[in-house]
Design a protein around this motif. Structure first.
Motif, PDB file in Angstrom:
ATOM      1  N   PRO A  38       0.746  -1.458   0.025  1.00 25.11           N
ATOM      2  CA  PRO A  38       0.200   0.083   0.044  1.00 25.11           C
ATOM      3  C   PRO A  38       0.958   1.399  -0.079  1.00 25.11           C
ATOM      4  O   PRO A  38       0.202   2.406   0.004  1.00 25.11           O
ATOM      5  CB  PRO A  38      -0.677  -0.063   1.331  1.00 25.11           C
ATOM      6  N   TYR A  39       2.137   1.184  -0.160  1.00 25.36           N
ATOM      7  CA  TYR A  39       3.022   2.352   0.297  1.00 25.36           C
ATOM      8  C   TYR A  39       3.873   2.627  -1.035  1.00 25.36           C
ATOM      9  O   TYR A  39       4.482   2.111  -1.752  1.00 25.36           O
ATOM     10  CB  TYR A  39       3.803   2.093   1.551  1.00 25.36           C
ATOM     11  N   VAL A  40       4.042   4.127  -0.912  1.00 25.89           N
ATOM     12  CA  VAL A  40       4.927   4.626  -1.892  1.00 25.89           C
ATOM     13  C   VAL A  40       6.220   4.432  -1.195  1.00 25.89           C
ATOM     14  O   VAL A  40       6.516   4.576  -0.045  1.00 25.89           O
ATOM     15  CB  VAL A  40       4.756   6.167  -2.192  1.00 25.89           C
ATOM     16  N   MET A  41       7.343   4.075  -1.968  1.00 24.46           N
ATOM     17  CA  MET A  41       8.599   3.547  -1.742  1.00 24.46           C
ATOM     18  C   MET A  41       9.756   4.695  -2.367  1.00 24.46           C
ATOM     19  O   MET A  41       9.235   4.936  -3.665  1.00 24.46           O
ATOM     20  CB  MET A  41       9.158   2.235  -2.005  1.00 24.46           C
ATOM     21  N   ALA A  42      10.742   4.997  -1.712  1.00 17.72           N
ATOM     22  CA  ALA A  42      11.653   5.917  -1.983  1.00 17.72           C
ATOM     23  C   ALA A  42      13.174   5.461  -1.900  1.00 17.72           C
ATOM     24  O   ALA A  42      13.511   4.803  -0.949  1.00 17.72           O
ATOM     25  CB  ALA A  42      11.382   7.371  -1.508  1.00 17.72           C
ATOM     26  N   TRP A  43      14.052   6.052  -2.670  1.00 19.80           N
ATOM     27  CA  TRP A  43      15.596   5.902  -2.473  1.00 19.80           C
ATOM     28  C   TRP A  43      16.190   7.356  -2.588  1.00 19.80           C
ATOM     29  O   TRP A  43      15.610   8.520  -3.112  1.00 19.80           O
ATOM     30  CB  TRP A  43      16.172   5.138  -3.613  1.00 19.80           C
ATOM     31  N   PRO A  50      28.866  12.903   0.155  1.00 19.40           N
ATOM     32  CA  PRO A  50      29.873  13.541   1.219  1.00 19.40           C
ATOM     33  C   PRO A  50      29.874  15.035   1.236  1.00 19.40           C
ATOM     34  O   PRO A  50      29.987  15.685  -0.088  1.00 19.40           O
ATOM     35  CB  PRO A  50      31.179  13.089   0.965  1.00 19.40           C
ATOM     36  N   GLY A  51      29.683  15.764   2.181  1.00 17.46           N
ATOM     37  CA  GLY A  51      29.386  17.088   2.504  1.00 17.46           C
ATOM     38  C   GLY A  51      28.106  17.988   1.919  1.00 17.46           C
ATOM     39  O   GLY A  51      28.346  18.876   1.770  1.00 17.46           O
ATOM     40  N   LYS A  52      27.296  17.090   1.637  1.00 17.78           N
ATOM     41  CA  LYS A  52      26.287  17.582   0.948  1.00 17.78           C
ATOM     42  C   LYS A  52      24.761  16.942   1.945  1.00 17.78           C
ATOM     43  O   LYS A  52      24.935  16.075   2.423  1.00 17.78           O
ATOM     44  CB  LYS A  52      25.856  17.434  -0.504  1.00 17.78           C
ATOM     45  N   GLN A  53      23.660  17.729   1.572  1.00 16.22           N
ATOM     46  CA  GLN A  53      22.377  17.420   2.216  1.00 16.22           C
ATOM     47  C   GLN A  53      21.758  16.151   1.616  1.00 16.22           C
ATOM     48  O   GLN A  53      22.268  15.969   0.267  1.00 16.22           O
ATOM     49  CB  GLN A  53      21.406  18.400   2.363  1.00 16.22           C
ATOM     50  N   ARG A  54      21.043  15.450   2.502  1.00 17.23           N
ATOM     51  CA  ARG A  54      20.515  14.336   1.618  1.00 17.23           C
ATOM     52  C   ARG A  54      19.415  14.520   0.285  1.00 17.23           C
ATOM     53  O   ARG A  54      18.999  15.843   0.305  1.00 17.23           O
ATOM     54  CB  ARG A  54      19.485  13.731   2.560  1.00 17.23           C
ATOM     55  N   GLU A  55      19.397  14.023  -0.432  1.00 20.93           N
ATOM     56  CA  GLU A  55      18.862  14.019  -1.998  1.00 20.93           C
ATOM     57  C   GLU A  55      17.853  12.895  -2.275  1.00 20.93           C
ATOM     58  O   GLU A  55      18.236  11.827  -2.014  1.00 20.93           O
ATOM     59  CB  GLU A  55      19.761  14.020  -3.162  1.00 20.93           C
ATOM     60  N   LEU A  56      16.475  13.285  -2.458  1.00 19.43           N
ATOM     61  CA  LEU A  56      15.704  12.510  -2.818  1.00 19.43           C
ATOM     62  C   LEU A  56      15.975  12.015  -4.365  1.00 19.43           C
ATOM     63  O   LEU A  56      16.077  12.889  -5.195  1.00 19.43           O
ATOM     64  CB  LEU A  56      14.320  12.867  -3.070  1.00 19.43           C
ATOM     65  N   TYR A  65      23.654   5.571   0.403  1.00 18.07           N
ATOM     66  CA  TYR A  65      22.192   5.383  -0.259  1.00 18.07           C
ATOM     67  C   TYR A  65      21.246   4.561   0.672  1.00 18.07           C
ATOM     68  O   TYR A  65      21.532   3.837   1.339  1.00 18.07           O
ATOM     69  CB  TYR A  65      22.066   4.540  -1.418  1.00 18.07           C
ATOM     70  N   TYR A  66      20.088   5.318   0.903  1.00 22.08           N
ATOM     71  CA  TYR A  66      18.954   4.914   1.899  1.00 22.08           C
ATOM     72  C   TYR A  66      17.522   4.579   1.311  1.00 22.08           C
ATOM     73  O   TYR A  66      17.123   5.431   0.214  1.00 22.08           O
ATOM     74  CB  TYR A  66      18.772   5.597   2.956  1.00 22.08           C
ATOM     75  N   CYS A  67      16.890   3.601   1.635  1.00 24.03           N
ATOM     76  CA  CYS A  67      15.502   3.396   1.072  1.00 24.03           C
ATOM     77  C   CYS A  67      14.621   3.753   2.272  1.00 24.03           C
ATOM     78  O   CYS A  67      14.973   3.715   3.248  1.00 24.03           O
ATOM     79  CB  CYS A  67      15.364   1.923   0.719  1.00 24.03           C
ATOM     80  N   ASN A  68      13.368   4.171   1.854  1.00 25.71           N
ATOM     81  CA  ASN A  68      12.467   4.484   2.983  1.00 25.71           C
ATOM     82  C   ASN A  68      10.872   4.297   2.703  1.00 25.71           C
ATOM     83  O   ASN A  68      10.766   4.292   1.321  1.00 25.71           O
ATOM     84  CB  ASN A  68      12.745   5.814   3.594  1.00 25.71           C
ATOM     85  N   VAL A  69      10.143   4.117   3.505  1.00 27.44           N
ATOM     86  CA  VAL A  69       8.725   4.272   3.130  1.00 27.44           C
ATOM     87  C   VAL A  69       8.538   5.899   3.008  1.00 27.44           C
ATOM     88  O   VAL A  69       8.817   6.553   4.117  1.00 27.44           O
ATOM     89  CB  VAL A  69       7.875   3.407   4.141  1.00 27.44           C
ATOM     90  N   PHE A  70       7.815   6.166   1.787  1.00 26.24           N
ATOM     91  CA  PHE A  70       7.964   7.786   1.714  1.00 26.24           C
ATOM     92  C   PHE A  70       6.972   8.334   2.713  1.00 26.24           C
ATOM     93  O   PHE A  70       6.167   7.992   2.854  1.00 26.24           O
ATOM     94  CB  PHE A  70       7.283   7.937   0.197  1.00 26.24           C
ATOM     95  N   ASN A  71       7.532   9.532   3.033  1.00 26.57           N
ATOM     96  CA  ASN A  71       6.945  10.483   4.126  1.00 26.57           C
ATOM     97  C   ASN A  71       6.601   9.855   5.528  1.00 26.57           C
ATOM     98  O   ASN A  71       5.970  10.252   6.094  1.00 26.57           O
ATOM     99  CB  ASN A  71       5.693  11.012   3.781  1.00 26.57           C
TER     100      ASN A  71
END
Length: 113
Positions: free
Chosen positions: A31-36, A41-47, A93-99
């Motif tokens: 049921p979920y939107v998934m994301a990577w 290095p030295g930068k903020q997290r990027e979707l 790199y990270y995966c997550n359940v979006f939001n």
């Protein structure tokens, strides 16, 4: 509570390919939107990409045409296929359940010139 376990990272030369996997347990991802995401290095997290329950995908411009997000609900797993890798793709790199606050443990990808 869902647990996300990543695998498939490592070192590769520029122009090579890697596939990351994100296997979920404790709950179905159907049921979920998934994301990577990634942390360069030295930068903020990027979707980087996300995929809806119906398979619609969205990509950051920096990876569009090179990376592909996919899901296999039967295996309860999300993938990130990375082709034509560049040194600037080096990141964790990270995966997550979006939001939602459900994250994989992170996987190092290092691309050498």
């Amino acid at each position: 509570q869902v647990q996300l376990v990543q695998s498939g990272g490592g070192d590769v030369q520029a122009g090579g390919s890697l596939q990351l996997s994100c296997a979920a347990s404790g709950s179905t991802i159907t049921p979920y939107v998934m994301a990577w995401y990634r942390d360069p290095p030295g930068k903020q997290r990027e979707l980087l990409a996300h995929i809806t329950t119906l398979g619609t995908t969205t990509y950051a411009y920096s990876v569009k045409g090179r990376f592909t997000i996919s899901r296999d609900n039967t295996k309860n797993t999300v993938y990130l296929q990375m082709n034509s890798l560049k040194p600037e793709d080096t990141a964790i790199y990270y995966c997550n359940v979006f939001n939602k606050n459900h994250w994989g443990q992170g996987t190092q990808v290092t691309v050498s010139s």
